[in-house]
Motif scaffolding. Sequence first.
Motif, PDB file in Angstrom:
ATOM      1  N   ILE A  18      12.014 -11.468   6.693  1.00 21.62           N
ATOM      2  CA  ILE A  18      10.971 -10.334   5.982  1.00 21.62           C
ATOM      3  C   ILE A  18      10.449 -10.640   4.653  1.00 21.62           C
ATOM      4  N   SER A  19       9.461 -10.891   4.476  1.00 22.82           N
ATOM      5  CA  SER A  19       8.603 -10.816   3.161  1.00 22.82           C
ATOM      6  C   SER A  19       7.967  -9.608   2.628  1.00 22.82           C
ATOM      7  N   LEU A  20       8.156  -9.468   1.461  1.00 24.80           N
ATOM      8  CA  LEU A  20       7.324  -8.500   0.707  1.00 24.80           C
ATOM      9  C   LEU A  20       6.258  -8.922  -0.335  1.00 24.80           C
ATOM     10  N   GLN A  21       5.113  -8.546  -0.333  1.00 27.19           N
ATOM     11  CA  GLN A  21       4.179  -8.908  -1.209  1.00 27.19           C
ATOM     12  C   GLN A  21       3.395  -7.825  -1.906  1.00 27.19           C
ATOM     13  N   TYR A  22       3.587  -8.037  -3.425  1.00 25.52           N
ATOM     14  CA  TYR A  22       3.221  -6.925  -4.200  1.00 25.52           C
ATOM     15  C   TYR A  22       1.414  -6.933  -3.982  1.00 25.52           C
ATOM     16  N   ILE A  23       1.407  -5.348  -3.553  1.00 26.00           N
ATOM     17  CA  ILE A  23      -0.241  -5.103  -3.655  1.00 26.00           C
ATOM     18  C   ILE A  23      -0.682  -4.379  -4.660  1.00 26.00           C
ATOM     19  N   PHE A  24      -0.443  -3.299  -4.924  1.00 28.07           N
ATOM     20  CA  PHE A  24      -0.796  -2.455  -6.170  1.00 28.07           C
ATOM     21  C   PHE A  24       0.087  -1.546  -6.649  1.00 28.07           C
ATOM     22  N   VAL A 134      13.686   6.609  -5.616  1.00 26.10           N
ATOM     23  CA  VAL A 134      12.509   7.018  -4.703  1.00 26.10           C
ATOM     24  C   VAL A 134      11.886   5.640  -3.859  1.00 26.10           C
ATOM     25  N   ARG A 135      11.805   5.887  -2.637  1.00 24.32           N
ATOM     26  CA  ARG A 135      11.561   4.930  -1.770  1.00 24.32           C
ATOM     27  C   ARG A 135      10.392   5.392  -0.789  1.00 24.32           C
ATOM     28  N   PRO A 136       9.227   5.112  -1.212  1.00 24.06           N
ATOM     29  CA  PRO A 136       8.036   5.822  -0.432  1.00 24.06           C
ATOM     30  C   PRO A 136       7.688   5.101   0.734  1.00 24.06           C
ATOM     31  N   ALA A 137       7.086   5.240   1.728  1.00 23.71           N
ATOM     32  CA  ALA A 137       6.652   4.634   2.988  1.00 23.71           C
ATOM     33  C   ALA A 137       5.262   5.144   3.252  1.00 23.71           C
ATOM     34  N   PRO A 138       4.087   4.767   2.559  1.00 20.05           N
ATOM     35  CA  PRO A 138       2.783   5.504   2.612  1.00 20.05           C
ATOM     36  C   PRO A 138       2.022   5.144   3.723  1.00 20.05           C
ATOM     37  N   ILE A 139       1.065   5.806   4.342  1.00 19.52           N
ATOM     38  CA  ILE A 139       0.349   5.551   5.505  1.00 19.52           C
ATOM     39  C   ILE A 139      -0.987   5.908   4.952  1.00 19.52           C
ATOM     40  N   PHE A 140      -1.951   4.702   4.962  1.00 20.81           N
ATOM     41  CA  PHE A 140      -3.429   5.018   4.191  1.00 20.81           C
ATOM     42  C   PHE A 140      -4.441   4.968   5.456  1.00 20.81           C
ATOM     43  N   ASP A 141      -5.561   5.953   4.869  1.00 21.71           N
ATOM     44  CA  ASP A 141      -6.582   6.329   6.136  1.00 21.71           C
ATOM     45  C   ASP A 141      -7.610   5.579   5.123  1.00 21.71           C
ATOM     46  N   GLU A 148     -10.265  -1.586   4.662  1.00 20.61           N
ATOM     47  CA  GLU A 148      -9.648  -1.104   6.001  1.00 20.61           C
ATOM     48  C   GLU A 148      -8.348  -1.699   6.330  1.00 20.61           C
ATOM     49  N   TRP A 149      -7.999  -2.847   5.635  1.00 21.37           N
ATOM     50  CA  TRP A 149      -6.746  -3.595   5.884  1.00 21.37           C
ATOM     51  C   TRP A 149      -5.602  -2.720   5.566  1.00 21.37           C
ATOM     52  N   LEU A 150      -5.717  -1.508   4.657  1.00 17.84           N
ATOM     53  CA  LEU A 150      -4.720  -0.637   4.252  1.00 17.84           C
ATOM     54  C   LEU A 150      -4.413   0.367   5.445  1.00 17.84           C
ATOM     55  N   SER A 151      -5.335   0.427   6.421  1.00 17.48           N
ATOM     56  CA  SER A 151      -5.106   1.209   7.499  1.00 17.48           C
ATOM     57  C   SER A 151      -4.409   0.805   8.766  1.00 17.48           C
ATOM     58  N   SER A 152      -4.059  -0.766   8.430  1.00 21.96           N
ATOM     59  CA  SER A 152      -3.330  -1.247   9.642  1.00 21.96           C
ATOM     60  C   SER A 152      -2.108  -2.079   8.778  1.00 21.96           C
ATOM     61  N   THR A 153      -1.769  -1.807   7.730  1.00 20.32           N
ATOM     62  CA  THR A 153      -0.774  -2.465   6.909  1.00 20.32           C
ATOM     63  C   THR A 153       0.607  -1.771   6.657  1.00 20.32           C
ATOM     64  N   LEU A 154       1.584  -2.337   7.057  1.00 23.03           N
ATOM     65  CA  LEU A 154       2.927  -1.368   6.818  1.00 23.03           C
ATOM     66  C   LEU A 154       3.358  -1.653   5.295  1.00 23.03           C
ATOM     67  N   VAL A 155       3.458  -0.529   4.387  1.00 27.23           N
ATOM     68  CA  VAL A 155       3.409  -0.442   3.120  1.00 27.23           C
ATOM     69  C   VAL A 155       4.751   0.075   2.729  1.00 27.23           C
ATOM     70  N   VAL A 156       5.805  -0.552   1.764  1.00 26.57           N
ATOM     71  CA  VAL A 156       6.800   0.205   1.278  1.00 26.57           C
ATOM     72  C   VAL A 156       6.750   0.144  -0.208  1.00 26.57           C
ATOM     73  N   TYR A 172       3.840  -0.830  -4.880  1.00 27.65           N
ATOM     74  CA  TYR A 172       3.584  -0.904  -3.475  1.00 27.65           C
ATOM     75  C   TYR A 172       3.732  -2.179  -2.983  1.00 27.65           C
ATOM     76  N   TYR A 173       4.297  -2.413  -1.903  1.00 29.17           N
ATOM     77  CA  TYR A 173       4.531  -4.054  -1.406  1.00 29.17           C
ATOM     78  C   TYR A 173       4.163  -3.842   0.312  1.00 29.17           C
ATOM     79  N   GLU A 174       3.269  -5.123   0.463  1.00 31.42           N
ATOM     80  CA  GLU A 174       2.722  -5.057   1.800  1.00 31.42           C
ATOM     81  C   GLU A 174       4.018  -6.040   2.590  1.00 31.42           C
ATOM     82  N   VAL A 175       4.464  -5.536   3.701  1.00 29.97           N
ATOM     83  CA  VAL A 175       5.645  -6.190   4.635  1.00 29.97           C
ATOM     84  C   VAL A 175       4.924  -7.053   5.215  1.00 29.97           C
ATOM     85  N   LEU A 176       5.068  -8.351   5.055  1.00 28.04           N
ATOM     86  CA  LEU A 176       4.490  -9.569   5.902  1.00 28.04           C
ATOM     87  C   LEU A 176       5.183  -9.784   7.156  1.00 28.04           C
TER      88      LEU A 176
END
Length: 176
Positions: A18-24, A134-141, A148-156, A172-176
């Motif tokens: 499992i890889s994580l990529q910093y997004i913002f 604090v460990r958030p798991a956001p969902i984006f609309d 739109e990539w945010l709406s279909s990306t698993l972010v932690v 926030y990091y995208e789960v690759l």
Amino acid sequence: MTFHEPITFVDPAGGPEISLQYIFSVSLLFKERIVIDSHAQRAFVPPMGGEVWGPRLNGIVVPYSGADFGAVTGLDASYAIEAEDGARIYVMQRGFMKRLDGGTFWQARVPRDADELPKQSFVDAANIPVPMRVRPAPIFDAPMGPHEWLSSTLVVGHAQRHSNPDHTLFTYYEVL
């Protein structure tokens, strides 16, 4: 390794990596806090604004676009981001939140006279990070288009609370 390179975790049992990529990152600024003096130690905290920055998204937090419904039971927050191109993105995040020093979340839990209102701030002194995990798991609309990539990306992510000025810094990091 730089801050923008993926971080890979190897399963010792031989499962998939499992890889994580910093997004913002997001800085949420708070001014007012409405404490509900209950067993859950809840508070309703609308963001008065904030900034968004990183390699995949830049913009601002739309003032008073939602609230952090904080409680000892966990993170429950929603707000809107306005990307630098003007697109509005809804953020709903749930997550894990725990004080690490054994302290209480809200001064409202400090004993007070029956006719005294709860204090509307954190216990900690000025400019000191609140010792909290604090460990958030956001969902984006996000709207169709460049975000739109945010709406279909698993972010932690992870976050750090600060008491003065009252703000939270989310990374926030995208789960690759």
